[in-house]
Write an enzyme that holds these catalytic residues in place. Structure first.
Site, PDB file in Angstrom:
ATOM      1  N   ASN A  10       0.077   7.899   0.325  1.00 19.99           N
ATOM      2  CA  ASN A  10      -1.018   8.723   0.448  1.00 19.99           C
ATOM      3  C   ASN A  10      -2.466   8.258   0.925  1.00 19.99           C
ATOM      4  O   ASN A  10      -3.186   8.992   1.263  1.00 19.99           O
ATOM      5  CB  ASN A  10      -1.001   9.265  -0.980  1.00 19.99           C
ATOM      6  CG  ASN A  10      -1.340   8.378  -2.003  1.00 19.99           C
ATOM      7  OD1 ASN A  10      -1.472   7.150  -1.890  1.00 19.99           O
ATOM      8  ND2 ASN A  10      -1.901   8.893  -3.326  1.00 19.99           N
ATOM      9  N   LYS A  68       2.474  -5.157   3.347  1.00 21.12           N
ATOM     10  CA  LYS A  68       3.613  -4.312   3.324  1.00 21.12           C
ATOM     11  C   LYS A  68       3.083  -2.802   3.331  1.00 21.12           C
ATOM     12  O   LYS A  68       2.875  -2.392   2.091  1.00 21.12           O
ATOM     13  CB  LYS A  68       4.667  -4.678   2.222  1.00 21.12           C
ATOM     14  CG  LYS A  68       5.827  -3.866   2.087  1.00 21.12           C
ATOM     15  CD  LYS A  68       6.740  -3.662   3.296  1.00 21.12           C
ATOM     16  CE  LYS A  68       7.716  -2.744   3.039  1.00 21.12           C
ATOM     17  NZ  LYS A  68       7.365  -1.038   3.020  1.00 21.12           N
ATOM     18  N   CYS A 115      -2.807   9.578  -7.326  1.00 16.60           N
ATOM     19  CA  CYS A 115      -2.282   9.113  -8.806  1.00 16.60           C
ATOM     20  C   CYS A 115      -3.483   9.531  -9.811  1.00 16.60           C
ATOM     21  O   CYS A 115      -3.188  10.100 -10.872  1.00 16.60           O
ATOM     22  CB  CYS A 115      -2.035   7.734  -8.916  1.00 16.60           C
ATOM     23  SG  CYS A 115      -3.618   6.906  -8.192  1.00 16.60           S
ATOM     24  N   THR A 116      -4.618  10.076  -9.281  1.00 14.42           N
ATOM     25  CA  THR A 116      -5.842  10.336 -10.065  1.00 14.42           C
ATOM     26  C   THR A 116      -5.841  11.889 -10.146  1.00 14.42           C
ATOM     27  O   THR A 116      -6.990  12.775 -10.480  1.00 14.42           O
ATOM     28  CB  THR A 116      -7.043   9.835  -9.669  1.00 14.42           C
ATOM     29  OG1 THR A 116      -7.182  10.221  -8.241  1.00 14.42           O
ATOM     30  CG2 THR A 116      -7.232   8.454  -9.967  1.00 14.42           C
ATOM     31  N   SER A 153       0.870  -1.175  -0.038  1.00 17.89           N
ATOM     32  CA  SER A 153      -0.160   0.025   0.107  1.00 17.89           C
ATOM     33  C   SER A 153       0.883   1.151   0.008  1.00 17.89           C
ATOM     34  O   SER A 153       1.951   1.304   0.487  1.00 17.89           O
ATOM     35  CB  SER A 153      -0.755   0.018   1.318  1.00 17.89           C
ATOM     36  OG  SER A 153      -0.043  -0.230   2.293  1.00 17.89           O
ATOM     37  N   GLU A 206      -1.555  -0.634  -9.428  1.00 14.49           N
ATOM     38  CA  GLU A 206      -2.190   0.764  -9.462  1.00 14.49           C
ATOM     39  C   GLU A 206      -0.931   1.699  -9.641  1.00 14.49           C
ATOM     40  O   GLU A 206      -0.423   1.870  -8.317  1.00 14.49           O
ATOM     41  CB  GLU A 206      -3.231   1.206  -8.798  1.00 14.49           C
ATOM     42  CG  GLU A 206      -3.668   2.430  -8.546  1.00 14.49           C
ATOM     43  CD  GLU A 206      -4.597   2.909  -7.536  1.00 14.49           C
ATOM     44  OE1 GLU A 206      -4.822   2.379  -6.544  1.00 14.49           O
ATOM     45  OE2 GLU A 206      -4.765   4.276  -7.429  1.00 14.49           O
TER      46      GLU A 206
HETATM   47  O1  G3P Z   1      -3.444   7.782  -5.675  1.00 16.05           O
HETATM   48  C1  G3P Z   1      -4.122   6.791  -5.139  1.00 16.05           C
HETATM   49  C2  G3P Z   1      -5.400   6.973  -6.097  1.00 16.05           C
HETATM   50  O2  G3P Z   1      -6.342   5.669  -5.908  1.00 16.05           O
HETATM   51  C3  G3P Z   1      -6.395   8.008  -5.831  1.00 16.05           C
HETATM   52  O3  G3P Z   1      -7.509   7.734  -5.291  1.00 16.05           O
HETATM   53  O4  G3P Z   1      -9.856   8.209  -4.390  1.00 16.05           O
HETATM   54  O5  G3P Z   1      -8.018  10.079  -4.536  1.00 16.05           O
HETATM   55  O6  G3P Z   1      -9.008   9.132  -6.839  1.00 16.05           O
HETATM   56  P1  G3P Z   1      -8.805   9.051  -5.173  1.00 16.05           P
END
Ligand code: G3P
Length: 455
Positions: free
Chosen positions: A135, A158, A265-266, A132, A231
């Site tokens: 963030n 981990k 990441c998004t 994991s 991911e």
């Molecule tokens: O960076 C992790 C990714 O899964 C973003 O999630 O829910 O912030 O779009 P979220």
């Protein structure tokens, strides 16, 4: 004598806690213990698997404030972001249990023989390695733990180093609630020291990892032919067409780019805007960024610190490179320690490092384009393919642009995001492999098992 790691807060450097610095030998021992327990758990009735899984939600809700406080101190989240992570994760556990109860084997008939039919059921994979990220140290761990357990697996978890205090405290709460220790091992320590043992152990049945593209690609190269869910990084473009609702676009772009100080990441990482509306859009984005105020202690500011010094140094480098290439700093542009002022850059060239790389910080480049065709070409000009967003009042035109973007998901007139958590979430190219989202995660944590009857 077990060595320890001391974890400090990105907010002010204060000590958050210490965790064991595990060794490769600890990893091997954990796998053996988990594999033994999993063989019995695999044959447990669904009700027992779901009783165990539900303890994740119970523990989250019973320790809501303690976990949220730790997420603030260990990660630098705002209290609202931290509390939302805990509650959202409990909901994911509940949704996973509901979906597991709903699932039934598929029956396929032999058209040439009415007596013969095939039943397609699911079997667990064994021991799932869950890696994991920092963030979402609770959410992006339990989105792996819940489906893994519901499907009958055991889990070796981990956590990211920054996030390992909240992970270990959560696990302590879980065990105190009666969770069977033999089904979950939390291995804290250095990824570089443990990585090889973690991903190459013969008792590793699956790897589910959220993290950097570099680490994900390394894992993909080291595991054998076992199921993978990766991911990874993103470089999400937002495309704004001439007929877009610019107020709506500015609101979602700023929300998407600066939430969690851009460490998602998004997050919206790049904006491509048609030149004819660029000046107006930049003014509107700037007005939204101004509302965020300065970066500071996340208990008083919406934009907190970055997770570590190297992340802050990267922002400084990206801003300097953009300036050197002629970009205009509309707002921000300064870095104080781990605090990066929310930064808006305009007239950024495509070749700028802040466009080519994933900044993972509160720095947003705007690139001006001639038309939708150029926007699509430049949006696809990246090793990543996680998500994207397209803003246009014309739904047909927005959809036509979206269909040409090579990304796992495109949002029309809305913000890039992983949720809602029953939605499928996936990445293309360097952004990942496999699918997340409640039903899809359950499937990824199991394998098909068929039974053919002949009478
Ligand atoms: O960076 C992790 C990714 O899964 C973003 O999630 O829910 O912030 O779009 P979220």
């Amino acid at each position: 004598m077990t060595r320890t790691l001391t974890i400090t807060s990105p907010i002010d450097g204060s000590v958050v806690g210490t965790v064991p610095r595990r060794t490769a030998r600890d990893v091997r021992t954990a796998y053996s213990r988990l594999a033994k327990a999993q063989r019995e758990f695999a044959s447990a009735p669904l009700a027992e698997r779901l009783r165990v899984t539900k303890l994740l939600a119970t523990t989250l809700l019973e320790n809501r404030k303690k976990l949220a406080d730790l997420l603030v101190r260990e990660i630098g989240k705002t209290p609202a972001e931290a509390d939302t992570e805990v509650i959202r994760t409990a909901d994911i556990v509940t949704g996973t249990i509901r979906e597991a109860k709903r699932q039934r084997p598929e029956v396929i008939k032999d058209a040439g023989n009415p007596k013969r039919r095939q039943e397609v059921g699911r079997m667990p994979l064994g021991v799932v390695l869950a890696i994991s990220p920092f963030n979402y140290p609770i959410n992006l761990a339990i989105t792996k733990l819940a489906p893994a357990l519901a499907a009958g697996n055991a889990v070796l978890w981990k956590p990211s180093t920054q996030g390992s205090v909240v992970a270990t405290r959560f696990a302590q709460g879980l065990y105190a609630a009666g969770f069977p220790r033999q089904l979950l091992a939390v291995i804290t320590g250095s990824g570089s020291e443990l990585g090889e043992a973690l991903v190459t152990d013969p008792q590793c049945g699956m790897v589910s990892m959220t993290g950097s593209t570099e680490t994900g690609q390394w894992i993909a190269g080291r595991t054998g032919a076992i199921p993978l869910f990766l991911e990874l990084g993103g470089n999400d473009p937002a495309i704004v067409l001439a007929d877009a609702d610019l107020d709506l676009a500015a609101k979602h772009i700023v929300g998407g780019a600066f939430k969690l100080a851009g460490q998602r990441c998004t997050a919206v990482k790049r904006v491509y805007v048609v030149r004819s509306v660029a000046d107006r859009l930049v003014r509107k984005i700037d007005a939204e960024v101004a509302k965020l105020g300065p970066a500071g202690d996340p208990r008083e500011h919406p934009i907190g610190p970055l997770v570590d010094d190297s992340a802050a140094r990267r922002q400084r480098r990206l801003i300097a490179d953009a300036r050197k290439r002629g970009a205009k700093v509309i707002r921000g542009g300064t870095v104080h320690g781990r605090y990066v002022e929310p930064t808006l850059l305009d007239k950024v060239p495509q070749r700028a490092a802040v466009v080519r790389e994933e900044q993972f910080g509160p720095v947003l480049p705007v690139i001006r384009v001639k038309d939708a065709d150029e926007a699509v070409r430049l949006a696809n000009d990246t090793e990543y393919g996680l998500q994207a967003s397209v803003f246009s009042r014309n739904a047909k035109r927005a959809r036509a642009v979206a269909d040409r973007i090579d990304a796992g998901g495109v949002h029309l007139n809305g913000p890039d995001q992983r949720g809602p958590d029953n939605f499928l979430f996936t990445g293309h190219k360097g952004s990942g492999l496999g699918a997340q989202g409640i039903r899809f995660a359950l499937e990824s944590m199991s394998k098909p098992k068929t039974t053919v009857t002949n009478r």
